[in-house]
Design a protein around this motif. Structure first.
Motif, PDB file in Angstrom:
ATOM      1  N   ILE A 164     -52.894 128.650  30.381  1.00 37.94           N
ATOM      2  CA  ILE A 164     -51.639 128.979  29.694  1.00 37.94           C
ATOM      3  C   ILE A 164     -50.491 129.094  30.693  1.00 37.94           C
ATOM      4  N   LEU A 165     -50.703 129.825  31.774  1.00 40.88           N
ATOM      5  CA  LEU A 165     -49.639 130.025  32.757  1.00 40.88           C
ATOM      6  C   LEU A 165     -49.257 128.705  33.436  1.00 40.88           C
ATOM      7  N   ALA A 166     -50.252 127.884  33.759  1.00 44.23           N
ATOM      8  CA  ALA A 166     -49.966 126.608  34.428  1.00 44.23           C
ATOM      9  C   ALA A 166     -49.172 125.674  33.523  1.00 44.23           C
ATOM     10  N   PHE A 171     -44.649 122.628  31.903  1.00 45.07           N
ATOM     11  CA  PHE A 171     -44.172 121.910  30.720  1.00 45.07           C
ATOM     12  C   PHE A 171     -43.425 122.785  29.722  1.00 45.07           C
ATOM     13  N   GLY A 172     -43.305 124.080  30.000  1.00 44.58           N
ATOM     14  CA  GLY A 172     -42.565 124.956  29.104  1.00 44.58           C
ATOM     15  C   GLY A 172     -43.304 125.338  27.844  1.00 44.58           C
TER      16      GLY A 172
END
Length: 302
Positions: A164-166, A171-172
């Motif tokens: 999720i964080l990456a 990519f927002g």
């Protein structure tokens, strides 16, 4: 089972993809490293069933993979014939003993035909779990036992956060990549709704370590446990995203020795089909001691 209920169930998992991935891992045969969770479940089931003082003449293993669970349970003196049920024909070809190729959510058993139903690390991938539990209850004889292990909500929480964080960073926004596993309390209530008596749901959190996040992902692929969500992003994962997710995992959860932890929660469900011989709760008003007397504070010693 009511086919209309199945049609209305939320479609979360891609069953065709699950079957294809199990067919793929079957080509590699059984591997001790990737089977470690299933082996743990099998050992636990042997221990649980070994202390049950009754015979199980005919049993079924639902979502059997390559038959490891049934193979271990056949060693018990109180367990008779076990039929492996698996949607992957190639996985089923590795199974020893009686076997049926069938979908996990459409059980091919007559009402009250089985003494025992077990399932090891498969039912959490069913789209209509409540409906399948009703089918299992119907297939069991009175006083028949259902014993299953599913992955619970704590499973792969580190990997879920890293992805999720990456994705949000690059990519927002994030797409679903790790399955939404159920809570132990939710699973326990499903047993009651399906008509099981004496329902029990208990949780065992297993924490293992890997040399790197990429090693964990390779292991999940070898288990046929990588992303199988219908809403998954269909484009291949870019090298940039993969490496960033691995970096985030290492940064947030890395251990002093450089390895990384991975959490697996195994929820074990136990339920019996109602029978007159089973213990019953006391009828209201039948107690010989009032609750107010039990809760009354004791007099202090003079």
């Amino acid at each position: 089972m009511d086919t209309n209920a199945m049609a209305g169930a939320p479609q979360i998992f891609d069953q065709g993809l699950i079957r294809a991935r199990r067919n793929r891992i079957a080509a590699q045969g059984r591997t001790t490293e990737s089977d470690f969770l299933l082996s743990r479940v099998a050992e636990d089931f042997v221990e649980r069933l070994g202390i049950v003082h009754r015979e199980f003449a005919l049993a079924a293993s639902i979502g059997a993979y390559h038959g490891l669970l049934a193979e271990r349970l056949r060693e018990l003196p109180n367990v008779g014939d076990i039929i492996d049920v698996e949607s992957s024909e190639r996985c089923l070809s590795l199974s020893v003993g009686r076997k049926i190729a069938a979908k996990d959510d459409a059980l091919p058993f007559a009402a009250q035909s089985l003494d025992l139903v077990v399932s090891g690390l498969s039912l959490h991938l069913i789209n209509d779990l409540p409906g399948v539990l009703v089918q299992i209850n119907r297939a069991l004889k009175p006083d028949g036992l259902f014993l299953a292990a599913l992955l619970g909500g704590e499973t792969l929480k580190e990997l879920r956060e890293a992805w999720i964080l990456a994705e949000e960073e690059l990519f927002g926004g994030a797409s679903p990549r790790v399955a939404p596993f159920a809570d132990v309390r939710e699973l326990g209530s499903l047993l009651q709704r399906a008509g099981f008596a004496l329902p029990v749901a208990d949780s065992d959190v297993v924490r293992v370590t890997y040399e790197s996040p990429l090693a964990l992902m390779r292991d999940l692929k070898a288990m046929a446990a990588s992303n199988m969500l219908i809403e998954r992003r269909r484009t291949p994962v870019s090298r940039r995203l993969l490496l960033r997710a691995a970096e985030v995992y290492q940064e947030r959860f890395g251990l002093p020795d450089g390895r990384i932890p991975a959490t697996f929660e195994i929820v074990t469900l136990t339920g019996w089909v109602p029978h007159e011989s089973q213990q019953k709760p006391l009828a209201p008003g039948s107690a010989h001691v009032r609750l107010s007397d039990v809760l009354k504070p004791r007099p202090k010693n003079p």
